[in-house]
Design a protein around this motif. Sequence first.
Motif, PDB file in Angstrom:
ATOM      1  N   TYR A 161       0.833  -1.204   0.000  1.00 17.81           N
ATOM      2  CA  TYR A 161       0.000   0.000   0.000  1.00 17.81           C
ATOM      3  C   TYR A 161       0.868   1.255   0.000  1.00 17.81           C
ATOM      4  N   ASP A 162       1.896   1.257   0.846  1.00 16.70           N
ATOM      5  CA  ASP A 162       2.796   2.411   0.915  1.00 16.70           C
ATOM      6  C   ASP A 162       3.512   2.646  -0.420  1.00 16.70           C
ATOM      7  N   PHE A 163       3.956   1.552  -1.019  1.00 19.21           N
ATOM      8  CA  PHE A 163       4.802   1.687  -2.201  1.00 19.21           C
ATOM      9  C   PHE A 163       4.016   2.060  -3.454  1.00 19.21           C
ATOM     10  N   PHE A 164       2.831   1.436  -3.622  1.00 16.50           N
ATOM     11  CA  PHE A 164       2.097   1.613  -4.871  1.00 16.50           C
ATOM     12  C   PHE A 164       0.937   2.603  -4.774  1.00 16.50           C
ATOM     13  N   VAL A 165       0.264   2.657  -3.628  1.00 16.78           N
ATOM     14  CA  VAL A 165      -0.957   3.450  -3.525  1.00 16.78           C
ATOM     15  C   VAL A 165      -0.713   4.818  -2.914  1.00 16.78           C
ATOM     16  N   ARG A 166      -0.032   4.854  -1.778  1.00 18.51           N
ATOM     17  CA  ARG A 166       0.117   6.114  -1.070  1.00 18.51           C
ATOM     18  C   ARG A 166       0.811   7.215  -1.877  1.00 18.51           C
ATOM     19  N   PRO A 167       1.749   6.901  -2.750  1.00 22.38           N
ATOM     20  CA  PRO A 167       2.327   7.992  -3.545  1.00 22.38           C
ATOM     21  C   PRO A 167       1.297   8.784  -4.339  1.00 22.38           C
ATOM     22  N   PHE A 168       0.157   8.179  -4.647  1.00 22.19           N
ATOM     23  CA  PHE A 168      -0.867   8.881  -5.408  1.00 22.19           C
ATOM     24  C   PHE A 168      -1.889   9.573  -4.509  1.00 22.19           C
ATOM     25  N   TYR A 169      -2.020   9.142  -3.250  1.00 15.51           N
ATOM     26  CA  TYR A 169      -3.137   9.605  -2.452  1.00 15.51           C
ATOM     27  C   TYR A 169      -2.764  10.330  -1.160  1.00 15.51           C
ATOM     28  N   LEU A 170      -1.493  10.446  -0.831  1.00 17.64           N
ATOM     29  CA  LEU A 170      -1.125  11.104   0.416  1.00 17.64           C
ATOM     30  C   LEU A 170      -1.501  12.581   0.381  1.00 17.64           C
ATOM     31  N   THR A 171      -2.201  13.041   1.387  1.00 13.94           N
ATOM     32  CA  THR A 171      -2.557  14.447   1.509  1.00 13.94           C
ATOM     33  C   THR A 171      -1.971  14.985   2.802  1.00 13.94           C
ATOM     34  N   PRO A 172      -1.864  16.314   2.963  1.00 13.80           N
ATOM     35  CA  PRO A 172      -1.214  16.872   4.152  1.00 13.80           C
ATOM     36  C   PRO A 172      -1.845  16.424   5.466  1.00 13.80           C
ATOM     37  N   ASN A 173      -3.156  16.161   5.481  1.00 12.45           N
ATOM     38  CA  ASN A 173      -3.837  15.804   6.722  1.00 12.45           C
ATOM     39  C   ASN A 173      -4.040  14.307   6.880  1.00 12.45           C
ATOM     40  N   GLN A 174      -3.512  13.518   5.952  1.00 17.44           N
ATOM     41  CA  GLN A 174      -3.726  12.075   5.998  1.00 17.44           C
ATOM     42  C   GLN A 174      -2.593  11.406   6.765  1.00 17.44           C
ATOM     43  N   PRO A 175      -2.917  10.593   7.774  1.00 20.27           N
ATOM     44  CA  PRO A 175      -1.867   9.916   8.545  1.00 20.27           C
ATOM     45  C   PRO A 175      -1.206   8.823   7.723  1.00 20.27           C
ATOM     46  N   LEU A 176      -0.090   8.285   8.255  1.00 15.22           N
ATOM     47  CA  LEU A 176       0.640   7.239   7.551  1.00 15.22           C
ATOM     48  C   LEU A 176      -0.269   6.061   7.234  1.00 15.22           C
ATOM     49  N   TYR A 177      -1.102   5.675   8.194  1.00 18.45           N
ATOM     50  CA  TYR A 177      -2.081   4.628   7.968  1.00 18.45           C
ATOM     51  C   TYR A 177      -3.470   5.216   8.203  1.00 18.45           C
ATOM     52  N   PRO A 178      -4.511   4.637   7.591  1.00 20.86           N
ATOM     53  CA  PRO A 178      -5.854   5.205   7.711  1.00 20.86           C
ATOM     54  C   PRO A 178      -6.293   5.371   9.159  1.00 20.86           C
ATOM     55  N   GLN A 179      -7.046   6.425   9.427  1.00 16.42           N
ATOM     56  CA  GLN A 179      -7.498   6.657  10.785  1.00 16.42           C
ATOM     57  C   GLN A 179      -8.395   5.511  11.237  1.00 16.42           C
ATOM     58  N   PRO A 180      -8.389   5.202  12.534  1.00 21.36           N
ATOM     59  CA  PRO A 180      -9.137   4.052  13.016  1.00 21.36           C
ATOM     60  C   PRO A 180     -10.647   4.235  12.863  1.00 21.36           C
ATOM     61  N   ALA A 181     -11.308   3.159  12.529  1.00 23.33           N
ATOM     62  CA  ALA A 181     -12.765   3.145  12.447  1.00 23.33           C
ATOM     63  C   ALA A 181     -13.288   2.211  13.531  1.00 23.33           C
ATOM     64  N   ASP A 182     -14.576   2.327  13.846  1.00 23.86           N
ATOM     65  CA  ASP A 182     -15.181   1.431  14.816  1.00 23.86           C
ATOM     66  C   ASP A 182     -15.426   0.049  14.216  1.00 23.86           C
ATOM     67  N   ILE A 183     -15.730   0.028  12.911  1.00 25.97           N
ATOM     68  CA  ILE A 183     -15.936  -1.232  12.189  1.00 25.97           C
ATOM     69  C   ILE A 183     -14.979  -1.230  11.004  1.00 25.97           C
ATOM     70  N   HIS A 184     -14.123  -2.228  10.958  1.00 28.06           N
ATOM     71  CA  HIS A 184     -13.146  -2.339   9.874  1.00 28.06           C
ATOM     72  C   HIS A 184     -12.786  -3.815   9.715  1.00 28.06           C
ATOM     73  N   PRO A 185     -12.115  -4.202   8.644  1.00 28.89           N
ATOM     74  CA  PRO A 185     -11.727  -5.594   8.488  1.00 28.89           C
ATOM     75  C   PRO A 185     -10.951  -6.102   9.711  1.00 28.89           C
ATOM     76  N   GLY A 186     -11.391  -7.201  10.260  1.00 23.11           N
ATOM     77  CA  GLY A 186     -10.776  -7.738  11.463  1.00 23.11           C
ATOM     78  C   GLY A 186     -11.485  -7.325  12.732  1.00 23.11           C
ATOM     79  N   ASN A 187     -12.437  -6.392  12.649  1.00 24.08           N
ATOM     80  CA  ASN A 187     -13.190  -5.948  13.833  1.00 24.08           C
ATOM     81  C   ASN A 187     -14.623  -5.648  13.427  1.00 24.08           C
TER      82      ASN A 187
END
Length: 232
Positions: free
Chosen positions: A206-232
Amino acid sequence: MPWYFGVLYALQKLGIVTPGVTPIGGVSGGSVAAASSCLGLDFPSQVLPAVEAAAEQCRTTNLCAGNLHNVMDPTLKALLLPAASNATALARCKANTQIYVSEGQPVISIQPASLLLMRAASVQIKGSRPQLIDKSNAEGFVDGIVANWFIPYYWSRFGAWSTTYRGQPAYEGYFTRPMPCPTNSKLCIRVSSRYPGPLCAKDKLYDFFVRPFYLTPNQPLYPQPADIHPGN
């Protein structure tokens, strides 16, 4: 997109979400799930076939790279426009659904190389603002959701950073208003299709292929936590 449909359908079956009554906010894939709910679409008979058809188109066209907008535009209009043309259904969406799109010409800047984050450079998108989509008529409502599916540059149309909505440049709402909570909600359950932290090889890719296109100044290194997400 299927993740949001599945989660919302499960919440409906549990009686936690009442279609057209429970306030819902959404961007990107979540905007389609939110709209389908407030419009009263049946998930198994109406939504699922449309999702499966769009997925099959993407599988046969390089995962929709450079073609996503051309696939989702007719798909979403065929799915949503008939229901949104019903004044009662659209009134439910107007009262209880908040869908945001990024509006305004994005300002693009390329940041220098970063060995720490394992990428050659990153593209930062800023200069736009979150705006609620038009809910005064069926066409404006559906067009706003279609605009939410315009992912800049690579996925939607090669070389294009935005589409046009209400006469303004517009693109995916996640860039300016990720996981929005409905205004004045007392309890907000955030839903994300992304795991909210480093997940071994998956996030390295994700870091290598996706984030170079989508990183914005307010976006953290990894997506902000959600209450419901894969694995939870």
